[in-house]
Scaffold this active site. Structure first.
Site, PDB file in Angstrom:
ATOM      1  N   ASP A 469     -42.148  -6.395   0.126  1.00 23.47           N
ATOM      2  CA  ASP A 469     -42.136  -6.434   1.698  1.00 23.47           C
ATOM      3  C   ASP A 469     -40.616  -6.429   2.243  1.00 23.47           C
ATOM      4  O   ASP A 469     -39.780  -6.322   1.543  1.00 23.47           O
ATOM      5  CB  ASP A 469     -42.642  -7.977   1.664  1.00 23.47           C
ATOM      6  N   LYS A 470     -40.749  -6.477   3.517  1.00 18.78           N
ATOM      7  CA  LYS A 470     -39.284  -6.580   4.209  1.00 18.78           C
ATOM      8  C   LYS A 470     -38.992  -7.660   4.707  1.00 18.78           C
ATOM      9  O   LYS A 470     -37.846  -8.153   4.172  1.00 18.78           O
ATOM     10  CB  LYS A 470     -39.210  -5.218   5.415  1.00 18.78           C
ATOM     11  N   ARG A 649     -28.362  -2.420  13.350  1.00 19.81           N
ATOM     12  CA  ARG A 649     -29.458  -1.946  14.385  1.00 19.81           C
ATOM     13  C   ARG A 649     -28.822  -1.651  15.811  1.00 19.81           C
ATOM     14  O   ARG A 649     -28.144  -2.305  16.376  1.00 19.81           O
ATOM     15  CB  ARG A 649     -30.320  -3.083  14.549  1.00 19.81           C
ATOM     16  N   ASP A 849     -48.470 -11.186   1.864  1.00 20.37           N
ATOM     17  CA  ASP A 849     -48.150 -10.376   0.850  1.00 20.37           C
ATOM     18  C   ASP A 849     -49.140 -10.823  -0.222  1.00 20.37           C
ATOM     19  O   ASP A 849     -48.544 -10.198  -1.483  1.00 20.37           O
ATOM     20  CB  ASP A 849     -46.459 -10.507   0.427  1.00 20.37           C
TER      21      ASP A 849
END
Length: 1268
Positions: A469-470, A649, A849
């Site tokens: 997962d992130k 970002r 998840d």
């Protein structure tokens, strides 16, 4: 059976209309193109093979029945399936919708709100546990032997020698399973006993989550998690909006906005809620997060449609909202969160599966041995039929079958029953080592790693595919404004990966000194204060910023730290304080952000009356709209590339001034587009595009999405260990790509294949084209990244495309799957798990998840900020992603070596002893006579050879943990299963057979002419048996020493202690008779043995002859075919004089190998022409938007030579048949764009902006409720 009735499995489901699966979840009706069914599904599932009948007294019949069952092992397996897990369920037609009555609880009867993630219940424990245990072939075999031993006059070893050990094994395993499941129940209890406020009996009451029922009015406060799926009634925010964090469900970092229907928005007091009368009609439970259909019928009012924008799902967290009221619509396993869960599977390790197959083959060998012995008995009887002292029996099939049973029982110890208990204990202690590891102790929260199941320890050493997962797993979900570029000048922190926010004295000095760029800085910071949807809230003297986008909050906080403070928002203006003055900007229009537009703009009237459009967005869309008069274009572009290389970002910021005439004309077109019945959103976006032009560039921002400590280094190490990493996230594609750059999963020179399709045909064409373009690169790992979204994945999983997609994905070094639902995550893992012969591991920290964690061979949960659902459903729990490095490379490698050596040694020592019974049968006329004492046979595994397997399984180490972490390539030893496979197993078995032959034949030859002992006594068969038994004990213990790579004090105790234990037992046992009425034939044997010179000579010679071949083979192999492991072990043992000399010699060999490789390689060129290859890049004004193909250099090697890997002395790896690099600089480099902003069809960003007036007090919480 009646129509509509079928047998389904444990994970089966009822109809989409609302039937519950066995785990309480519902199964979605598959798409038309995916409606395929298992050939076995849909019919009555009955056990295959012959039925087991009662045993009669007849021996031939007993043999025929039991042997028939064993010869059909799959019949028993299928019978266990049907008995333990298969259920008969009736598919009834359920109503398409459900009715929920308001304030009439007696009419609402639905699923309870308690949940369970445990494997077992009180009623299901016995059948499920027995199913798990008897899926192990060894247990089935010993159950069969135990049954045979109960037949009178069949067993030469007694009735209970197998039953009792088998019962002990099952009892020990049951206790372990109960303890592990108790931990899961304990974790479930923590969730079920959480508190929430509900309106019952005309007052607010605090109850537990499990007591919540459908139809209850629930009150939740800011920061609380919601206990069920709730229809929003009202909230403290304007227009009854509220913010929720859905990271627990979809992994997205941005907050979502929900809004109550106007008819209930003003119901903010208890009496108003109690006065509600009517009902809710909504769809039956399903797993779709973004789908909800319902109608609210209030008494005396028109029906009100309700949709997903009014529903708050279980597992979401209320944020930036003081309180909300809601009505519960789904509870427990009917909530969408639980509908996306999968049933906890009964996982079996790959080593255990391989062992099961070898046991089956050994059983066949055992039958062959028994059959040969029976034939030998018949032949021997026919040869000596005239001997007067032997009673002649006529041959019958019944007698032959009876003899066959005798020999099966005689040889059954060929398969060691002790290995099952040994492995259970060994794996449990290995799990304790993981729990006690201080290197995986997160001191900040005092969290240790936890092995929640110990049966998969060796799987940790074989992982090939890691699915991560992130949000919360790779990242901390904390956004910080780190750097910026303004007017071509770089500002911000010089250090990276720090928790501090933006602070730079240079910027302030530039602003205060009257520098020419000072006006640009003012305009830049003003844009950050004005162009957003953030809402400020006063908290004393401080201001708290709330928004659905954490990026926007980070930018506003960054501006505040630099003296530009956003203070007030009203529906049509924003106010900021800067340099001691207040400035108010009138908001005219908000030009919405969308993933297609990749930008957000706002049209304002400045305090001076100027019309101005502020815009922030991706560099690619800003640059193509820049005016020719815009300055600092190249400088900003270079800074953007620098930001992207650091994984930040980025957003470009720009503005343009508008004339009154242009604005009025545009406004008229905008109003026309806003009222179109068809194509409204496309027309509005086209209208936006007409005014977003001629921008003047101000600069760019860089926000850090904090990675967890050590994530880039961990990923780099795991990649070197040949572990392929796939990121599966529910977050946006841009965000996922940005994080992949940040954690070094994707490099700046790596091409990306992006699959974003909206139809089956387009998906099929794109995948086929990319496979065709790769050509010879297919089926090999290439330096390419594959990016796919959830919408495309729906078509990819169709059977016509799945194979090509999997081929394409496996040909890429990195795969990013974005916008996935929890079930899609599980489907991806399941696809790789079942189509690739490799071990998979899934790691995540959120409830979204759980599916993939349970589906993967090994599931790892991270104890993060998204609750404990992931850890509660995992096999192993850790506190940080970086701990995977030690969990896999160290504990995984060690556990694999330990478990495999323990298994191989256990089989080896049993074969050595019990095959001797076969050799003795040739001398005993195949009479079934045993050569050893019965108690010696029984205690062989229990005492005399029990310790060496434990030391191998608990303390063995291939090398130090420092070396395993320094040289990740060592992981390939366990990953490629070099230590345990069918070939290795049978080589060890053949070796054991050879040793058994030597151990029998050499002592037999020594005593071939018999010998006379003191007192005139002669020897007997038991004298030979004790000779051999002693040599066997010594040989197998010394063999354990040869297998040991890491000697400890426990190893010495196990090896030498086992030999001493036998000698002491032999000494005492020889004097039992007549004091203890047991084994009179053993009386005085110790004196006879110790006084025999042949014994002492054989004690030196026989074990040496047996083991010398193993020593020579290992010496030759380690010298001529030295592995990386041997090189590292040599380095550890300081066999090389100088480490520097060691490195120098390996570097020279590496250079030589590289030269040889380059001399035999050819260069080819591959062109990826498909538009799915990402090539988008910011372009300078005036450049066209022409796409060019990505050209790749293809280096094809003529042979797979071994070539040392750069940077690691002595480490060799096979050269891939193809490797690729860029032929020329690539146009299309991403420069870090990522922006987490919610896209809402119902609640637009302009709605949010117009809804708030921070100059007025918000709706206050009712004084009638006192929160805990």
């Amino acid at each position: 059976m009646t129509e509509g009735t079928k047998i389904d499995d444990l994970n089966g489901s009822c109809s989409e209309a609302g039937g519950c699966r066995a785990d309480g979840a519902l199964e979605e009706q598959p798409a038309p193109w995916a409606q395929t069914r298992d050939p076995e599904a849909g019919g009555l599932l009955s056990p295959r093979g012959p039925a087991l009948k009662c045993l009669h007294a007849s021996r031939p019949l007993a043999f025929a029945v039991i042997a028939g069952a064993v010869l059909s092992p799959w019949a028993l397996r299928r019978w266990m399936d049907a008995w333990a897990g298969k259920k008969l369920r009736l598919e009834t037609k359920l109503p398409k919708s459900r009715l929920i009555y308001l304030n009439e609880p007696q009419k609402n009867s639905f699923c309870k709100n308690s949940i369970s993630t445990a494997k077992y219940s009180v009623w299901s424990f016995l059948p499920r546990y027995l199913y798990l245990q008897f899926s192990k072939v060894a247990n089935v075999f010993f159950l069969f032997i135990a049954a045979l031993q109960q037949i009178p006059d069949v067993s030469p070893t007694g009735k209970y020698t197998t039953v009792l050990p088998l019962m002990i094994i099952l009892l020990v395993s049951a206790i372990k399973e109960i303890m592990e499941d108790y931990k899961r129940r304990k974790a479930d209890k923590l969730i079920n006993l959480k508190k929430v406020a509900v309106l019952r009996r005309n007052t607010w009451q605090t109850i537990t989550w499990k007591e919540v029922k459908v139809g209850d009015f629930v009150k939740a406060l800011s920061g609380q998690y919601l206990p069920a799926d709730i229809l929003l009634v009202s909230s403290s925010e304007p227009q009854s909006m509220c913010y929720i964090a859905t990271a627990n469900l979809d992994g997205e970092t941005n907050l979502k906005i929900r809004k109550a229907v106007p008819q209930t928005a003003n119901m903010q007091r208890r009496k108003q809620l109690l006065s509600l009368s009517g009902k809710i009609e909504c769809e039956q439970p399903n797993r779709h997060f973004d789908h909800f259909l319902g109608t609210l019928y209030l008494t005396g009012e028109s029906p009100v449609p309700i949709g997903p924008d009014q529903v708050l799902l279980r597992g979401t967290q209320l944020r930036n909202t003081q309180w909300i009221f809601g009505i519960v619509v789904y509870t427990g396993h009917e909530t969408k969160f639980m509908q996306n869960s999968v049933r906890a599977p009964l996982k079996t390790s790959n080593v255990e599966k391989v062992t099961n197959w070898q046991i089956l083959l050994l059983f066949i060998l055992l039958l062959v041995m028994a059959f040969v012995s029976c034939v030998g008995a018949v032949l021997w009887s026919s040869s000596y039929e005239d001997t007067w002292y032997i009673t002649k029996n006529d041959f019958t099939y019944g007698n032959f079958g009876f003899d066959l049973l005798v020999f099966i029982i005689l040889y059954h110890n060929l398969i060691p029953i002790s290995v099952l208990v040994t492995l259970e204990i060994v794996k449990y202690i290995q799990g304790l080592f993981i729990n006690w590891d201080e290197d995986m102790h997160f001191k900040e929260n005092n969290l240790y790693a936890m092995a929640r199941t110990s049966s998969l320890n060796e799987e940790l050493g074989q992982v090939k595919y890691l699915f991560s997962d992130k949000t919360g797993t790779l990242t901390c979900n904390i956004m910080t404004f780190k750097k910026c570029t303004i007017a071509g000048r770089l500002y911000g922190q010089t250090t990276f990966f720090t928790a501090e926010e933006f602070s730079n004295s240079t910027l302030m000095k530039t602003l205060e000194s009257g520098h020419p760029t000072g006006e640009y800085i003012k305009e830049f910071l003003t844009l950050l204060c004005v162009c957003h949807t953030v809402v400020p809230e006063k908290d004393g003297d401080d201001i708290i910023y709330q928004a659905s986008s954490p990026d926007e909050v980070a930018l506003v906080k960054g501006a505040k730290q630099l003296g530009f403070v956003f203070t007030t928002r009203t529906p049509y203006s924003v106010t900021m304080e800067a340099m001691g003055e207040k400035f108010t900007f009138k908001i005219l229009n908000v030009l919405e952000f969308s993933s297609d537009r990749k930008r957000m703009s706002i049209i304002v009237r400045t305090p001076t009356g100027q019309l101005r459009l502020y815009c922030k967005g991706a560099d690619s869309v800003i640059y193509e709209r820049l005016s020719e008069d815009s300055l600092f274009v190249e400088e900003t572009l270079n800074h953007l590339k620098y930001f992207a290389m650091e994984g930040l970002r980025t957003l470009c910021v720009a503005y343009t001034d508008l004339t009154e005439r242009d604005y009025k004309e545009w406004l008229q077109e905008y109003q026309k587009a806003s009222i179109l019945a068809h194509g409204r959103s496309q027309s509005i976006e086209a209208c936006y595009d007409t005014i977003e032009k001629e921008f003047l560039l101000l600069g760019a921002t860089a926000i850090e999405d904090h990675l967890q400590a050590g994530v880039p280094e961990t990923i780099e190490t795991l990649l070197k260990a040949n572990i392929r990493i796939w990121v599966l996230t529910g977050d946006k594609q841009e965000t996922a790509i940005n994080i992949a750059y940040s954690c070094k999963l994707i490099s700046t020179h790596m091409p990306r294949i992006q699959l974003n399709a909206h139809s089956f045909e387009v998906t099929q064409e794109a995948i086929g084209q990319n496979c065709s373009d790769l050509g010879p690169l297919l089926f090999q790992e290439n330096d390419v990244a594959l990016v796919i979204d959830g919408e495309t994945l729906k078509y990819v999983l169709h059977f016509e495309i799945k194979k090509n997609f999997l081929t394409l994905a496996l040909s890429c070094k990195t795969v990013l799957c974005c916008r996935l639902s929890p079930l899609q995550k599980a489907e991806i893992v399941n696809m790789v798990k079942h189509h690739v012969k490799a071990i998979t591991l899934a790691v995540g920290d959120g409830a979204n998840d759980v599916g993939m964690i349970q589906t993967a061979h090994v599931g790892v949960g991270i104890s993060g900020n998204e609750g404990m659902q992931a850890t509660n459903n995992s096999d192993y729990a850790i506190a940080q992603f970086s701990y995977l490095q030690k969990l896999l490379l160290v504990h995984g490698s060690w556990n694999y070596i330990r478990v495999t050596k323990c298994i191989l040694y256990s089989f080896y020592k049993n074969i050595v002893l019990y095959v001797i019974e076969l050799w003795f049968a040739f001398l005993s006329g195949f009479s079934g006579q045993i050569i050893f004492d019965r108690w010696c046979i029984s205690l062989y595994n229990v005492i005399f050879t029990s310790l060496p397997p434990f030391t191998l399984g608990i303390f063995e180490r291939c090398c130090s943990q420092e070396s395993l972490l320094k040289y990740p390539q060592l992981y390939s030893v366990s990953q490629e299963r070099k230590g345990f496979n069918t070939k290795v197993f049978w080589i060890e078995c053949v070796n054991a057979v050879g040793h058994s032959l030597l151990l029998f034949w050499l002592p037999k030859q020594m005593l071939a002419h018999d010998m006379v002992l003191g007192g005139g006594y002669t020897t007997d068969y038991l004298f030979l048996g004790n000779f051999i038994y002693t040599y066997v004990i010594v040989t197998v213990c010394l063999k354990a020493g040869l297998e040991t790579l890491s000697w400890t004090k426990y190893t010495h105790v196990a090896i030498w202690g086992s030999i001493v234990a036998w000698m002491l037992f032999f000494l005492v046992y020889s004097y039992f008779w007549p004091s203890i009425p047991a084994s009179p034939e053993m009386s005085g044997q110790i004196n006879m043995i110790l006084t025999c010179p042949h014994f002492w000579l054989g004690l030196l010679i026989v074990p040496t002859i047996c083991l010398v071949q193993n020593i020579l083979w290992r010496s030759v192999t380690n010298t001529c075919k030295k592995t990386l492991l041997e090189e590292v072990r040599e380095l550890e043992s300081s066999k090389v004089k100088s480490q520097e000399d060691y490195h120098r010699r390996n570097v020279e060999s590496r250079v030589k190998a590289e030269k040889q490789h380059s001399a035999h390689s050819q260069v080819h060129e591959i062109v990826l022409q498909n538009s799915s290859v990402d090539q988008q890049q910011p372009r300078s004004p005036g450049l066209g938007a022409t796409r060019t193909a990505v050209r790749l250099v293809l280096i094809v090697s003529n042979a797979n030579r071994a070539q040392p890997t750069s940077g690691y002395p002595g480490i060799s790896a096979p050269v891939p048949a193809c490797s690729l690099t860029f032929l020329r600089p690539r146009y299309g480099e991403p420069y870090g764009y990522a922006f987490s902003q919610t896209e809402q069809p119902l609640i637009t960003q302009e709605d949010v902006v117009r809804a708030y007036d921070t100059t007025k007090s918000k709706a206050r919480m009712s004084s009638e409720f006192n929160p805990l």
